[in-house]
Design an enzyme around this catalytic site. Structure first.
Site, PDB file in Angstrom:
ATOM      1  N   SER A 138      39.491 -13.004 -41.132  1.00  0.00           N
ATOM      2  CA  SER A 138      39.614 -14.037 -42.161  1.00  0.00           C
ATOM      3  C   SER A 138      38.252 -14.215 -42.805  1.00  0.00           C
ATOM      4  CB  SER A 138      40.057 -15.362 -41.514  1.00  0.00           C
ATOM      5  OG  SER A 138      39.926 -16.440 -42.420  1.00  0.00           O
ATOM      6  N   TYR A 151      40.178 -21.649 -34.643  1.00  0.00           N
ATOM      7  CA  TYR A 151      40.669 -20.549 -35.480  1.00  0.00           C
ATOM      8  C   TYR A 151      39.495 -19.735 -36.016  1.00  0.00           C
ATOM      9  CZ  TYR A 151      42.843 -18.039 -39.359  1.00  0.00           C
ATOM     10  OH  TYR A 151      43.253 -17.050 -40.213  1.00  0.00           O
TER      11      TYR A 151
END
Length: 250
Positions: A138, A151
């Site tokens: 990400s 995350y």
């Protein structure tokens, strides 16, 4: 990664980027199998998407991963590509003790899941004349979103793991690619209608173009994610962190 003629397994591809990528790869002439925990959802995908294979797999359960690997070895002996798509993203308030539950669940799915998958499938991939492992990180691996600390941390860890994996596989026939999405309009964090997220189809268009243009790429970076990916190198880290920190602020 050659864009066609592969046999591709994508655990976590029952929706969003995973399913979209599965369909794009199938359209390019690849055999594609999607994996997930929910049997009823897999059955619906198989019925609605002719030609897409399915297998039940829970990436938090090592025995389930082993069973899926063994099943796929029988059904798809030419399997040569693994894309570790499965992941979750949940907000955490670190001042609240219950945030530990979110953190542990996120590490189990986002970090241990891909590591377990690669461990299980790598011996078979090493036996192929050409193979690919694609991890999915990400933009938040490079500059974090304060609302989702674990995350971000898992995606940074997968980036680091991917770099080490690539070096260890130097000289083998297994290519290692890191796909780095920006915020994308999917149900992850309810971003399907977000003005700051990239439209899913635009993201998929660009990813497929990048894969086709550079089969030897180590990272797949759409233009939109470079704002985060290159922030530190370009001296913009504090500014980007400030922008991201304003999102999802309670």
């Amino acid at each position: 990664m050659k864009i066609t003629g592969n046999t591709v397994f994508i655990p976590g591809a029952t929706s969003g980027i995973g399913l979209g990528l599965a369909l794009r790869l199938q359209a390019k002439g690849n055999t594609v199998i999607v994996g997930g925990r929910r049997t009823e959802l897999l059955e619906r995908i198989a019925a609605e998407r002719p030609g897409i294979g399915t297998v039940t797999v829970d990436t938090t359960d090592p025995a389930s991963i082993t069973a899926a690997r063994d099943e796929l070895a029988g059904r798809y002996p030419a399997l040569d590509t693994l894309i570790t798509m499965a992941g979750i993203m949940e907000p955490e308030d670190l001042r609240v003790p219950a945030s530990l539950d979110v953190a542990e669940r996120t590490v189990e799915v986002n970090l241990l899941g891909p590591i377990r998958l690669i461990n299980a499938f790598l011996p078979g991939l090493l036996g192929r004349p050409a193979a690919t492992i694609m991890t999915v990180t990400s933009g938040l691996a490079y500059v974090p979103l304060a609302a989702t600390p674990t995350y971000n941390a898992t995606k940074a860890a997968i980036h680091s793991y991917t770099e080490s994996l690539r070096v260890q596989l130097t000289g083998s026939d297994v290519q290692v690619i890191e796909l780095v999405p920006p915020a994308t309009r999917t149900t992850l964090m309810n971003q399907q209608n977000s003005d700051v997220a990239m439209p899913l189809e635009d993201f998929l268009d660009e990813v497929m173009s990048l894969l086709e243009a550079d089969p030897e790429a180590e990272q797949i970076l759409v233009e939109r994610v470079k704002w985060q990916r290159n922030a530190e190198a370009e001296g913009r880290y504090a500014d980007v962190l400030g922008v991201l920190s304003g999102r999802y602020r309670s």
